[in-house]
Design a protein around this motif. Structure first.
Motif, short mmCIF file in Angstrom:
data_model
loop_
_atom_site.label_atom_id
_atom_site.label_comp_id
_atom_site.label_asym_id
_atom_site.label_seq_id
_atom_site.Cartn_x
_atom_site.Cartn_y
_atom_site.Cartn_z
N GLU A 87 3.41 13.29 17.00
CA GLU A 87 3.75 14.28 18.04
C GLU A 87 5.21 14.16 18.47
O GLU A 87 5.90 15.15 18.65
CB GLU A 87 2.84 14.11 19.25
N ASN A 88 5.66 12.91 18.62
CA ASN A 88 7.06 12.70 19.02
C ASN A 88 8.02 13.27 17.99
O ASN A 88 9.03 13.89 18.34
CB ASN A 88 7.38 11.19 19.17
N LYS A 89 7.68 13.05 16.71
CA LYS A 89 8.56 13.53 15.65
C LYS A 89 8.58 15.07 15.64
O LYS A 89 9.65 15.67 15.49
CB LYS A 89 8.09 12.98 14.30
N MET A 92 10.70 16.24 18.54
CA MET A 92 12.12 16.00 18.28
C MET A 92 12.66 17.05 17.29
O MET A 92 13.73 17.63 17.50
CB MET A 92 12.28 14.58 17.71
N LEU A 93 11.89 17.33 16.25
CA LEU A 93 12.34 18.31 15.24
C LEU A 93 12.38 19.72 15.80
O LEU A 93 13.25 20.51 15.46
CB LEU A 93 11.40 18.26 14.02
N THR A 97 15.93 21.48 15.45
CA THR A 97 16.09 22.56 14.46
C THR A 97 15.90 23.95 15.07
O THR A 97 16.17 24.95 14.41
CB THR A 97 15.07 22.41 13.31
N GLU A 98 15.37 23.99 16.29
CA GLU A 98 15.00 25.27 16.93
C GLU A 98 14.01 26.05 16.07
O GLU A 98 13.99 27.28 16.05
CB GLU A 98 16.25 26.10 17.23
N LEU A 99 13.18 25.30 15.34
CA LEU A 99 12.07 25.90 14.59
C LEU A 99 10.80 25.25 15.11
O LEU A 99 10.82 24.11 15.57
CB LEU A 99 12.20 25.58 13.10
N ASN A 100 9.66 25.96 15.00
CA ASN A 100 8.40 25.35 15.42
C ASN A 100 7.70 24.62 14.28
O ASN A 100 6.85 23.76 14.51
CB ASN A 100 7.46 26.40 16.02
N ASP A 101 8.01 25.00 13.05
CA ASP A 101 7.52 24.25 11.88
C ASP A 101 8.39 24.61 10.68
O ASP A 101 9.40 25.30 10.85
CB ASP A 101 6.03 24.50 11.62
N ALA A 102 7.97 24.17 9.50
CA ALA A 102 8.86 24.24 8.33
C ALA A 102 8.84 25.59 7.62
O ALA A 102 9.33 25.68 6.49
CB ALA A 102 8.52 23.12 7.36
N VAL A 103 8.28 26.63 8.24
CA VAL A 103 8.32 27.95 7.61
C VAL A 103 8.48 29.03 8.68
O VAL A 103 7.98 28.89 9.80
CB VAL A 103 7.05 28.20 6.76
N LYS A 123 15.00 21.49 6.53
CA LYS A 123 15.48 20.65 7.64
C LYS A 123 14.35 20.26 8.60
O LYS A 123 14.47 19.30 9.34
CB LYS A 123 16.59 21.38 8.41
N PHE A 124 13.26 21.03 8.58
CA PHE A 124 12.14 20.66 9.44
C PHE A 124 11.17 19.80 8.63
O PHE A 124 10.46 20.29 7.75
CB PHE A 124 11.42 21.91 9.96
N PHE A 125 11.16 18.50 8.90
CA PHE A 125 10.21 17.57 8.28
C PHE A 125 10.25 17.66 6.76
O PHE A 125 9.21 17.67 6.10
CB PHE A 125 8.78 17.86 8.76
N ALA A 126 11.47 17.77 6.20
CA ALA A 126 11.66 17.88 4.75
C ALA A 126 10.81 19.00 4.15
O ALA A 126 10.32 18.91 3.03
CB ALA A 126 11.36 16.55 4.04
#
Ligand SMILES: [Zn+2]
Length: 274
Positions: A87-89, A92-93, A97-103, A123-126
């Motif tokens: 959750e912390n990660k 932080m991301l 990144t100003e994104l909520n997830d990687a897509v 950039k969001f969680f690789a």
């Protein structure tokens, strides 16, 4: 004074130059100014090396001005397996990144042709695929079926997100199941592989497009080269896991430079949709 007690060298000069102002090109070692890179969609203007491009910048590059409408922007991952610090990660991301997830998903027009699109952001969680990435991609495909549109998915991913374990792995089947329904509805799916596309994303939706495009020299693979070499006990052929290698071996249909991608996608949508 002994060698271990020496004070660290201070380089105050470096502080005057913001880290993100210049980038060294891995292709030709030129120093490139951030502004030049931005104007050139993160491609080296000397050797053509393609740097990572964020999802928002890529959508801006592809979409007709003002045509993009984002969907399911508010979804973000919880911590279903109580994985330590997950959750912390995520928090932080999200902030960094100003994104909520990687897509990022939504609807856009390219040269006047409407399509549903999902663009991954490394950039969001690789660019890893957890339940939110899988769910957003599935929903974008379902929206395309409901509205009789084609789907474009632009991948950049390290694969399934291990912090969500089996819930990440089941996204592979879920996204592919949705794409099978898109195919049954006779609607096109164009996959664009960008650097790097690996793991569970390569092994699911990224490589089953009606047309698979790739950016030059991007890495495409399942496991990394070291793991493959250690498992097979064989030397790997030159250019292994590059877009060019995959083109030669039939996994990729065409390599498209970034500056040509918008025109190419617009043309393909025109051919494939009435
Ligand atoms: Zn270069």
């Amino acid at each position: 004074m002994g060698i271990f007690e020496r004070p660290r060298l201070k380089n105050n000069k470096k502080k005057d130059v913001p880290n993100d102002l210049w980038a060294s090109c891995p292709g030709c070692e030129s120093m490139l100014h951030a502004l030049d890179l931005k104007q050139n969609h993160q491609v080296c203007n000397k050797c053509g090396h393609h740097f990572l491009l964020g999802a928002r910048a890529r959508i801006e590059m592809l979409a007709d001005t003002g045509s993009f409408i984002e969907t399911n922007a508010e979804l973000y991952s919880k911590n279903p397996l109580n994985f330590a610090n997950y959750e912390n990660k995520i928090d932080m991301l999200r902030e960094k990144t100003e994104l909520n997830d990687a897509v990022i998903t939504g609807k856009l027009d390219i040269h006047g042709k409407s399509a549903m699109i999902a663009v991954m952001d490394f950039k969001f969680f690789a660019g890893s695929m957890g339940s939110v990435v899988g769910e957003k991609i599935t929903r974008v495909i379902e929206d395309a079926i409901a509205n009789r549109m084609g789907v474009i998915i632009i991948s950049a991913s390290s694969g399934a997100r291990m912090q969500e374990g089996m819930l990440s792995l089941m996204q592979m089947a879920k996204t592919c199941g949705a794409l099978a329904k898109l195919s049954d509805a006779k609607l096109p799916y164009i996959s664009v592989l960008t650097h790097p596309t690996t793991g569970g994303v390569t092994a699911s939706f990224a490589t089953i497009g009606d047309i698979n495009l790739a950016e030059p020299k991007c890495m495409i693979g399942f496991a990394g080269p070291r793991v493959v070499k250690e498992t097979t006990h064989q030397d790997l052929p030159p250019g292994f896991q590059t877009a060019e290698f995959m083109l030669q071996h039939g996994l990729v249909d065409a390599i498209v430079e970034r500056r040509e991608l918008r025109d190419r996608l617009g043309a393909l949508l025109g051919y494939m949709l009435k």
